[in-house]
Design an enzyme around this catalytic site. Structure first.
Site, PDB file in Angstrom:
ATOM      1  N   HIS A   1      11.740  13.726   1.798  1.00 18.68           N
ATOM      2  CA  HIS A   1      10.312  13.877   2.047  1.00 18.68           C
ATOM      3  C   HIS A   1       9.713  12.546   2.491  1.00 18.68           C
ATOM      4  O   HIS A   1       8.909  12.495   3.417  1.00 18.68           O
ATOM      5  CB  HIS A   1       9.619  14.381   0.780  1.00 18.68           C
ATOM      6  CG  HIS A   1       9.918  13.580  -0.453  1.00 18.68           C
ATOM      7  ND1 HIS A   1      11.198  13.228  -0.840  1.00 18.68           N
ATOM      8  CD2 HIS A   1       9.100  13.034  -1.405  1.00 18.68           C
ATOM      9  CE1 HIS A   1      11.158  12.519  -1.962  1.00 18.68           C
ATOM     10  NE2 HIS A   1       9.896  12.378  -2.325  1.00 18.68           N
ATOM     11  N   ARG A   2      10.136  11.439   1.856  1.00 22.33           N
ATOM     12  CA  ARG A   2       9.555  10.129   2.197  1.00 22.33           C
ATOM     13  C   ARG A   2      10.037   9.666   3.569  1.00 22.33           C
ATOM     14  O   ARG A   2       9.264   9.126   4.353  1.00 22.33           O
ATOM     15  CB  ARG A   2       9.894   9.106   1.110  1.00 22.33           C
ATOM     16  CG  ARG A   2       9.101   7.813   1.246  1.00 22.33           C
ATOM     17  CD  ARG A   2       9.164   6.955  -0.012  1.00 22.33           C
ATOM     18  NE  ARG A   2       8.465   7.615  -1.100  1.00 22.33           N
ATOM     19  CZ  ARG A   2       9.045   8.073  -2.214  1.00 22.33           C
ATOM     20  NH1 ARG A   2      10.338   7.915  -2.397  1.00 22.33           N
ATOM     21  NH2 ARG A   2       8.346   8.682  -3.135  1.00 22.33           N
TER      22      ARG A   2
ATOM     23  N   ASP B   1       1.770   8.915  -2.198  1.00 21.87           N
ATOM     24  CA  ASP B   1       1.637   9.734  -3.404  1.00 21.87           C
ATOM     25  C   ASP B   1       2.633  10.860  -3.237  1.00 21.87           C
ATOM     26  O   ASP B   1       2.635  11.558  -2.217  1.00 21.87           O
ATOM     27  CB  ASP B   1       0.220  10.269  -3.612  1.00 21.87           C
ATOM     28  CG  ASP B   1       0.028  10.648  -5.086  1.00 21.87           C
ATOM     29  OD1 ASP B   1       0.287   9.797  -5.951  1.00 21.87           O
ATOM     30  OD2 ASP B   1      -0.359  11.789  -5.374  1.00 21.87           O
TER      31      ASP B   1
ATOM     32  N   GLY C   1       3.626   0.016  -7.777  1.00 23.75           N
ATOM     33  CA  GLY C   1       4.281  -0.913  -8.680  1.00 23.75           C
ATOM     34  C   GLY C   1       5.739  -0.516  -8.878  1.00 23.75           C
ATOM     35  O   GLY C   1       6.449  -1.103  -9.675  1.00 23.75           O
TER      36      GLY C   1
ATOM     37  N   GLY D   1      13.217   8.465 -10.029  1.00 22.78           N
ATOM     38  CA  GLY D   1      12.384   9.626 -10.324  1.00 22.78           C
ATOM     39  C   GLY D   1      13.205  10.855 -10.683  1.00 22.78           C
ATOM     40  O   GLY D   1      14.130  10.790 -11.495  1.00 22.78           O
TER      41      GLY D   1
ATOM     42  N   ASP E   1      15.281  12.492  -8.850  1.00 20.25           N
ATOM     43  CA  ASP E   1      16.471  12.678  -8.000  1.00 20.25           C
ATOM     44  C   ASP E   1      17.671  13.280  -8.730  1.00 20.25           C
ATOM     45  O   ASP E   1      18.368  14.130  -8.170  1.00 20.25           O
ATOM     46  CB  ASP E   1      16.876  11.346  -7.348  1.00 20.25           C
ATOM     47  CG  ASP E   1      15.912  10.912  -6.244  1.00 20.25           C
ATOM     48  OD1 ASP E   1      14.979  11.670  -5.939  1.00 20.25           O
ATOM     49  OD2 ASP E   1      16.105   9.812  -5.692  1.00 20.25           O
TER      50      ASP E   1
END
Length: 199
Positions: free
Chosen positions: A181-182, A70, A10, A154, A156
């Site tokens: 990481h993403r 996640d 979301g 987040g 960051d």
């Protein structure tokens, strides 16, 4: 013909990041809100378990293949916390700012500030997929003493990138996607999808 995939989040920031990362592929990334997918209890004990729970739930309700992410931040001085609880560290409905403010308070006076972002991506062809594609990657850095930067989301603003004097929130979107990481997990996931003939 592009393949529609539901993104089990979301979080508008994540939807934007995924759309950028997958822009070169014949994939249409649709947020789960388009299918009225409710949030699901993330009661796993690891990033992998929680990503699978979210992907399965989104695939079951939407009827489409699903990608779930996640991710979170592990701080060495806090024995890996907040970890899987990163998004709700300061409480169930906490904002990103409340979460990182709590982290800065916990880290006051702490000399050991090493940390890393972890990201697990899971792709499920359908809700009963017995062999989901799983990709995991991390991004090393340290916790700053105060927030810096306006970009990202987040944690960051309080994550100083290893080998750089900037936080993740001070990087451009392209710089972040190349290092994060993403971004790294997405490269691994795409490799896995190609091996399975999905891409």
């Amino acid at each position: 013909m592009s393949q529609s995939i539901v993104l089990a989040t979301g979080n508008a920031g994540k939807v934007r990041e995924f759309a950028q990362l997958l822009a070169d592929y014949p994939l249409e990334i649709l947020p789960q809100s388009q299918f009225n997918v409710s949030s699901v209890a993330e009661d796993g004990t690891t990033f992998i378990e929680n990503a699978i729970i979210k992907a399965r739930h989104a695939a079951r309700i939407s009827g489409l293949p699903a990608i779930a992410d996640d991710s979170g931040i592990e701080v060495d001085a806090l024995n890996g916390r907040p970890g899987i609880y990163s998004a709700r560290y300061a409480g169930e409905q906490a904002s990103a700012e409340q979460n990182w403010q709590k982290l800065l308070v916990e880290m006051q006076g702490q000399a050991q500030r090493s940390a890393r972002f972890q990201c697990v991506l899971v792709y499920m062809r359908h809700a009963d997929d017995p062999s989901p594609v799983i990709a995991q990657a991390s991004w090393e850095g340290s916790i700053t003493e105060q927030a810096q930067g306006e970009h990202g989301h987040g944690y960051d603003p309080v994550f100083q990138v290893a080998g750089d004097n900037r936080t993740a929130a001070e990087l451009s979107a392209d710089e972040k996607n190349a290092l994060s990481h993403r971004g790294k997990a997405m490269t691994l996931l795409l490799d896995g999808l190609k091996q399975k003939g999905i891409l």
